[in-house]
Design a protein around this motif. Structure first.
Motif, PDB file in Angstrom:
ATOM      1  N   GLU A 135       0.810  -1.219   0.000  1.00  0.00           N
ATOM      2  CA  GLU A 135       0.000   0.000   0.000  1.00  0.00           C
ATOM      3  C   GLU A 135       0.842   1.267   0.000  1.00  0.00           C
ATOM      4  OE1 GLU A 135      -3.320  -1.632   2.950  1.00  0.00           O
ATOM      5  OE2 GLU A 135      -3.467   0.482   2.476  1.00  0.00           O
ATOM      6  N   THR A 136       2.060   1.139   0.471  1.00  0.00           N
ATOM      7  CA  THR A 136       2.878   2.347   0.568  1.00  0.00           C
ATOM      8  C   THR A 136       3.236   2.889  -0.804  1.00  0.00           C
ATOM      9  OG1 THR A 136       4.837   0.987   0.706  1.00  0.00           O
ATOM     10  CG2 THR A 136       3.897   1.745   2.790  1.00  0.00           C
TER      11      THR A 136
ATOM     12  N   ARG B 195       1.912   6.177  -1.873  1.00  0.00           N
ATOM     13  CA  ARG B 195       2.486   7.322  -1.186  1.00  0.00           C
ATOM     14  C   ARG B 195       2.423   8.598  -2.006  1.00  0.00           C
ATOM     15  NH1 ARG B 195       6.516   9.830  -2.100  1.00  0.00           N
ATOM     16  NH2 ARG B 195       7.059   8.359  -3.719  1.00  0.00           N
TER      17      ARG B 195
ATOM     18  N   PRO C 115      -0.130  13.600   1.445  1.00  0.00           N
ATOM     19  CA  PRO C 115      -0.439  15.014   1.644  1.00  0.00           C
ATOM     20  C   PRO C 115       0.567  15.987   1.050  1.00  0.00           C
ATOM     21  CG  PRO C 115      -0.725  13.789   3.680  1.00  0.00           C
ATOM     22  CD  PRO C 115      -0.168  12.834   2.681  1.00  0.00           C
TER      23      PRO C 115
ATOM     24  N   ARG D 266      12.572   6.480   3.292  1.00  0.00           N
ATOM     25  CA  ARG D 266      12.183   6.930   4.624  1.00  0.00           C
ATOM     26  C   ARG D 266      10.663   7.038   4.751  1.00  0.00           C
ATOM     27  NH1 ARG D 266      14.145  12.418   6.774  1.00  0.00           N
ATOM     28  NH2 ARG D 266      11.912  12.714   6.707  1.00  0.00           N
TER      29      ARG D 266
ATOM     30  N   GLN E 274       8.235   5.163   7.222  1.00  0.00           N
ATOM     31  CA  GLN E 274       7.310   5.875   8.108  1.00  0.00           C
ATOM     32  C   GLN E 274       5.891   5.315   8.013  1.00  0.00           C
ATOM     33  OE1 GLN E 274       6.368  10.184   7.864  1.00  0.00           O
ATOM     34  NE2 GLN E 274       8.077  10.413   9.281  1.00  0.00           N
ATOM     35  N   ALA E 275       5.489   4.954   6.790  1.00  0.00           N
ATOM     36  CA  ALA E 275       4.145   4.396   6.612  1.00  0.00           C
ATOM     37  C   ALA E 275       4.019   3.063   7.350  1.00  0.00           C
ATOM     38  CB  ALA E 275       3.843   4.220   5.134  1.00  0.00           C
TER      39      ALA E 275
ATOM     40  N   VAL F 226       5.739   2.063   9.940  1.00  0.00           N
ATOM     41  CA  VAL F 226       5.710   2.354  11.373  1.00  0.00           C
ATOM     42  C   VAL F 226       4.325   2.867  11.781  1.00  0.00           C
ATOM     43  CG1 VAL F 226       6.638   3.807  13.195  1.00  0.00           C
ATOM     44  CG2 VAL F 226       8.171   2.789  11.513  1.00  0.00           C
ATOM     45  N   ALA F 227       3.778   3.757  10.958  1.00  0.00           N
ATOM     46  CA  ALA F 227       2.474   4.329  11.292  1.00  0.00           C
ATOM     47  C   ALA F 227       1.423   3.227  11.422  1.00  0.00           C
ATOM     48  CB  ALA F 227       2.045   5.328  10.229  1.00  0.00           C
ATOM     49  N   TYR F 228       1.421   2.296  10.486  1.00  0.00           N
ATOM     50  CA  TYR F 228       0.431   1.215  10.577  1.00  0.00           C
ATOM     51  C   TYR F 228       0.692   0.316  11.776  1.00  0.00           C
ATOM     52  CZ  TYR F 228      -1.901   2.388   6.269  1.00  0.00           C
ATOM     53  OH  TYR F 228      -2.651   3.031   5.332  1.00  0.00           O
TER      54      TYR F 228
ATOM     55  N   PHE G 118       1.898   1.387  14.623  1.00  0.00           N
ATOM     56  CA  PHE G 118       1.403   2.163  15.768  1.00  0.00           C
ATOM     57  C   PHE G 118      -0.125   2.121  15.831  1.00  0.00           C
ATOM     58  CE2 PHE G 118       4.892   5.273  17.275  1.00  0.00           C
ATOM     59  CZ  PHE G 118       5.841   4.279  17.154  1.00  0.00           C
ATOM     60  N   LEU G 119      -0.746   2.062  14.652  1.00  0.00           N
ATOM     61  CA  LEU G 119      -2.210   2.083  14.615  1.00  0.00           C
ATOM     62  C   LEU G 119      -2.822   0.693  14.742  1.00  0.00           C
ATOM     63  CD1 LEU G 119      -2.671   4.689  11.780  1.00  0.00           C
ATOM     64  CD2 LEU G 119      -3.708   4.866  14.038  1.00  0.00           C
TER      65      LEU G 119
ATOM     66  N   PRO H 161      -3.001  -1.840  16.941  1.00  0.00           N
ATOM     67  CA  PRO H 161      -3.868  -2.253  18.047  1.00  0.00           C
ATOM     68  C   PRO H 161      -5.254  -1.598  17.966  1.00  0.00           C
ATOM     69  CG  PRO H 161      -1.734  -1.502  18.875  1.00  0.00           C
ATOM     70  CD  PRO H 161      -1.752  -1.209  17.412  1.00  0.00           C
ATOM     71  N   ALA H 162      -5.263  -0.300  17.692  1.00  0.00           N
ATOM     72  CA  ALA H 162      -6.535   0.416  17.632  1.00  0.00           C
ATOM     73  C   ALA H 162      -7.390  -0.078  16.466  1.00  0.00           C
ATOM     74  CB  ALA H 162      -6.291   1.920  17.513  1.00  0.00           C
ATOM     75  N   LEU H 163      -6.767  -0.266  15.306  1.00  0.00           N
ATOM     76  CA  LEU H 163      -7.541  -0.688  14.131  1.00  0.00           C
ATOM     77  C   LEU H 163      -8.093  -2.095  14.305  1.00  0.00           C
ATOM     78  CD1 LEU H 163      -5.454   0.786  11.192  1.00  0.00           C
ATOM     79  CD2 LEU H 163      -7.564   1.651  12.227  1.00  0.00           C
TER      80      LEU H 163
END
Lengths: 321, 289
Positions: free
Chosen positions: A8-9, A12, A16, A31, A35-36, A38-40, A42-43, A45-47
């Protein structure tokens, strides 16, 4: 997780913003991809949680509301279309009256009482010293469990309790507050309002603080009395906070039933039964998951409509303010 | 100036209101000290004849207080810890990292706050009952009681909180990108950036969120009632104290219930008085409870 997300990255490019001209394009791409990932992570557990405890339940509830099910084997869910919904509104069903009516009365009564009380107290606290101390005091009911609030008030409403004690001392007869179908709902409403005045005071205080002192000084120069000041300056300028309190209290009022479970269990008869409590009972006392889920969706629609109507009023008032 | 005219009227209103707010709590405490035959009798008397501590002993004896307390503490700690962790992780990703789908996920988080909790009671309960490979269930969730037999049932539905993610994200947005960039150039990985720089900077909002979550989890009643009806081993303090109602001695039931209530609200009350600034800020941030 990482592997499934890496492809999916490549999207990119739609991301934005790019940080200026790519001086070192390849390193930057690497990089960003990193970052993408890492972001996923981090997200994740919540998702994952939202997938299992938000999206799946919503689908499940919708399925149940259109089915008949004994509650054991997931293979035995019988689709029955809208039968559960028509059943709720059929002749002889208690759902529309008194249950849904009670729900609206409960919410409306709570909002009216809490709003009147909090406006009065908040404006008065604004005139005094030790404001923090007063507000803390009014805050006690909010940090207390509903079991405590409900039981203390239930006891105070008893023939030998505090409220009747005061009535008797004034020479009045005792009232069977929670046992009499006519007084049961208002009695619970008073408690719910009592418990929510503290937080309403807080929101209104924030609104009061934002009214410029110069308005009051100008009014004083013009010789306006305190009543005029309140009606012509304080109340109109407080409108955003008032409507905010109104909307959130109304939402809470339509949904809450913990206090009712503790104080009356919906009785006497159905005198204090509300929609959320009825849903709870249908499901967990009678095992009628279908009817219970249908009731939950009807209440959801009511909540949604009431909120939208209030937002609409809020917006209109905002325009001519 | 004009605001401060007629202070006597303001005093009258505020003091009357304060009395109305505090008296139920005083009545609770007074009743908890009343001896046999002193409560629920006419004429009503506010003060106990003697401060009788036996109700507290009876409440402790009647309830398995250590177990209730343990369950409440474990559930509250797990919920608060998890909400803080997941909120600060997700909040950081949404505030400071660039990745495809960011706006969509942020909107998803916002929309989770829209759904009223009662909509989830039934499906959450059924999901926990049919949880695969737990509590005697097979892979398809059949045969046993699933997660409802463990303390996990008290906790699981509250582990992530959309409002918490939203709140932390809003605060993290204001951390300057340059600071994070500098740390990255110094060789810090994203995890280190999050833990060493972002989390310390968002401490005030994390304290606020933690306190809000703690009070809500400690006071939670409906869900805990539901779970412990299925499995009394995971009963929490509020549920247990509600059961004191069924205590058999009619001349003493109410004082004992009140003693139990007084004990159960004490921890939250102390915490609130110590950290009220954070809590009050939290309620203002989150709108209303």
């Amino acid at each position: 997780m990482v592997n499934t997300l890496t492809p999916e990255t490549t999207e990119r490019a739609h991301g934005p913003r790019s940080a200026g001209p790519a001086v070192n394009g390849r390193a930057q791409t690497r990089r960003r991809r990193h970052q993408a990932v890492v972001a996923y992570l981090f997200l994740a557990p919540a998702l994952l949680f939202f997938a299992v405890f938000l999206i799946l339940p919503l689908g499940f509830a919708l399925l149940l509301s259109t089915s008949r099910w004994a509650g054991f084997d997931l293979g035995d869910i019988d689709p029955v279309g809208l039968d559960n919904f028509t059943g709720l509104f059929a002749d002889g069903s208690t759902f529309l009256t008194p249950i849904l009516t009670n729900t609206l009365l409960f919410a409306l009564g709570t909002v009216a009482l809490a709003l009147a009380g909090s406006v009065l107290v908040a404006t008065c606290i604004d005139n005094l010293r030790f404001q923090g101390l007063w507000r803390t005091l009014y805050f006690l009911p909010i940090v207390t469990t509903v079991v405590a609030v409900g039981n203390v008030w239930k006891y105070m409403y008893e023939p030998g309790g505090l409220v009747n004690g005061v009535l008797n001392a004034l020479g009045l007869g005792s009232v069977a507050f929670l046992q009499d179908p006519d007084t049961a709902l208002p009695s619970v409403v008073v408690v719910q309002a009592w418990a929510s005045v503290g937080s309403a005071i807080l929101i209104l205080t924030a609104g009061l603080k934002s009214i410029p002192e110069s308005y009051y000084e100008a009014a004083a120069l013009d010789g306006a009395g305190p009543g005029t000041v309140f009606w012509k300056i304080t109340l109109p300028l407080l409108r955003p906070s008032l409507l905010f309190v109104c909307i959130t209290q109304f939402l809470t009022g339509l949904q809450s039933f913990a206090l009712i479970i503790v104080m009356t269990k919906g009785g006497p008869g159905d005198a204090t039964n509300v929609a959320a409590l009825e849903m709870y009972r249908q499901a967990f006392s009678y095992g009628d998951w279908g009817t219970a889920s249908a009731a939950a969706f009807v209440l959801f629609v009511v909540v949604l409509v009431v909120t939208l109507v209030q937002l609409w009023i809020f917006r209109r008032k905002g325009e001519d303010a | 100036m004009n605001r401060r005219r007629f202070p006597w009227f303001s005093y009258l209103v505020v003091v009357t209101g304060a009395v109305l707010t505090v008296v139920p709590f005083l009545d609770m405490v007074m009743t908890s000290f009343k001896g046999p035959g002193e409560s629920g009798t006419l004429p009503y008397r506010f003060l106990p004849e003697a401060f009788d501590l036996s109700n507290y002993r009876a409440a402790v004896a009647q309830l398995d207080l250590p177990v209730l307390f343990r369950n409440s503490v474990i559930a509250t700690a797990l919920i608060t810890g998890s909400v803080l962790l997941t909120s600060s992780l997700a909040g950081y990703a949404l505030a400071k990292l660039r990745f495809p789908g960011r706006n969509f996920i942020f909107r998803l988080v916002l929309s989770t706050m829209m759904f009223p909790p009662f909509l989830f009671f039934i499906p959450h309960f059924l999901i926990l009952v049919h949880w695969p490979l737990a509590g005697g269930n097979d892979l398809f969730g059949r045969g046993g009681a699933g997660l409802t037999v463990s303390i996990a049932a008290l906790v699981v539905p509250f582990l992530v909180n959309g409002f918490g993610i939203f709140l932390t994200r809003q605060f993290m947005v204001s951390i300057p990108d340059e600071v994070l960039e500098a740390a990255r150039i110094d060789g810090a990985g994203e995890f280190a950036v999050w833990w060493r720089i972002v989390v310390p900077q968002t401490k005030p909002v994390l304290v606020t969120l933690g306190l809000l979550t703690f009070v809500d989890a400690w006071n939670e009643y409906i869900w805990a009632l539901l779970v412990s009806t299925a499995n009394p081993d995971v009963m929490t303090l509020p549920v247990g104290i509600q059961l004191l109602q069924d205590y058999v001695d009619p001349t003493r039931t109410m004082p004992i219930v009140m003693a139990g209530l007084a004990l159960s609200i004490l921890p939250v009350l102390i915490l609130f008085l110590l950290l009220q600034k954070h809590y009050i800020r939290g309620v203002m941030l989150s709108g209303l409870k």
